[in-house]
Write an enzyme that holds these catalytic residues in place. Structure first.
Site: not given
Ligand code: ACO
Length: 325
Positions: A112, A252, A282
């Site tokens: 990214c 980004h 993204n």
């Molecule tokens: N729909 C519904 N539930 C979901 C989904 C979905 N799409 N995805 C995950 N869940 C559930 C998980 O299974 C988990 O369930 P559980 O508690 O029963 O195990 C629950 O939601 C919470 O999951 P977390 O991963 O803890 O949720 P979080 O609040 O961290 O959000 C997310 C997840 C959106 C991916 C977040 O961590 C994030 O945005 N991280 C950054 C990742 C990113 O942006 N990566 C891109 C590349 S790097 C960059 O560009 C910066």
């Protein structure tokens, strides 16, 4: 001399995949995706399109805006991790498509952060006199590098391309500084395990879904906010500015919560921060040049404005640049 942006361009595929479409594909909901990411929809490339097709349109638009012919480009650097082929570089395909016969062309792999790494390299070439005009592109078809049955990752990404044309000019406007960082320790928090020399192509690898992105989202989140804040402050401090001097912050576009946490730590207002992640998700290396192009055409970038941009991605890599528009 400075590297000045004299043209911007972007291209988003026509097909829109909404959160409601995703509800039919995986166990998720529009409300969950909006609350956790701010994303409402993303663009998906047509089966007939590859990354160079998106990039070529964005690049041609940047050339048209500047009124510069392809033959007058000296170099093309492209940030992508979803190129047409493992090799050769997709930048070479774009060079051929444009007819940029004088230019040398190569890709940068910094996930990214790819566009800002590419911009930094192009700026160095121009400032050392190795060329007058550089095309810098960020383009991705991420929809082909993610597992559409994995709700943890498939809701986050989209396809698109953006480009800027840099020209070495005398004066105060242009790239003021670029700051690049990497930390390979975190590789397995965000990567594509196959197919390279570590995990060469195999039927078993396909069954194990190795060619798709793997991510530990909440760990990435924390490091992303910390790194984006640090590298943005680094750019301001290096040039003797503070957040109050910034006309637009073009970060980004990964996730609205990452952006809000970062802008809060930097003390930037909503009016200072450009956000379009709700429309495109993204698009990895493409988010910043797409945002620059949109911000410019919305009249948000005016001559003399200070533009701060920062990115974070797989590697990990993170980067910033400060530009006098
Ligand atoms: N729909 C519904 N539930 C979901 C989904 C979905 N799409 N995805 C995950 N869940 C559930 C998980 O299974 C988990 O369930 P559980 O508690 O029963 O195990 C629950 O939601 C919470 O999951 P977390 O991963 O803890 O949720 P979080 O609040 O961290 O959000 C997310 C997840 C959106 C991916 C977040 O961590 C994030 O945005 N991280 C950054 C990742 C990113 O942006 N990566 C891109 C590349 S790097 C960059 O560009 C910066």
């Amino acid at each position: 001399m400075k590297s000045r942006i004299i043209g911007t361009g972007s291209y988003l595929p026509e097909h829109i995949r909404t959160n409601y479409d995703l509800e039919k594909m995986v166990d998720t909901s529009h409300d969950w995706i909006v609350a956790r990411t701010g994303i409402e929809e993303r663009r998906i490339a047509a089966d007939s399109q590859c990354t160079s097709d998106l990039a070529t349109i964005a690049a041609q638009r940047a050339l048209d805006m500047a009124g510069v012919a392809a033959d007058d480009i000296d170099l093309i650097i492209m940030g992508t991790i979803t190129g047409d082929y493992p090799w050769p570089a997709t930048a070479c395909v774009v060079q051929a498509n444009l007819g940029a016969n004088k230019a040398f062309a190569y890709d940068v792999s910094a996930a990214c952060s790819g566009f800002l790494f590419a911009l930094s390299s192009a700026n160095d070439f121009l400032m050392s006199g190795r060329g007058k005009r550089a095309l810098v592109i960020g383009a991705e078809i991420f929809s082909r590098a993610i597992d559409w049955t994995d709700r943890n990752t498939c809701v986050l990404f989209g396809d698109g391309a953006g480009a800027v044309l840099l020209e070495a000019q005398e004066g105060d406007s242009g790239v003021l500084s670029c700051h690049l960082h990497s930390d390979g320790k975190y590789l397995e928090l965000l990567y594509q395990p196959g197919f390279g020399s570590r995990n060469p192509a195999s039927i078993e690898g396909i069954e194990a879904k190795l060619p798709f992105l793997k991510m530990q989202g909440n760990e990435v989140f924390k490091v992303a906010v910390r790194s984006l804040t640090q590298v943005s402050k680094e750019a301001l401090t290096a040039n003797g500015y503070t957040s109050a001097d910034v006309a637009q912050f073009i970060p980004h576009q990964a996730n609205l919560r990452i952006l809000e946490a970062t802008t809060k730590r930097l003390g930037l207002t909503k009016e200072q921060s450009f956000i379009n992640v709700h429309k495109y998700g993204n698009t990895s290396g493409a988010t910043i040049p797409i945002a620059l192009d949109e911000a410019y055409h919305q009249g948000l970038l005016k001559e003399g404005d200070l533009i701060l941009s920062a990115a974070f991605g797989g590697g990990f890599t993170w980067a910033s640049t400060l530009i006098r528009w």
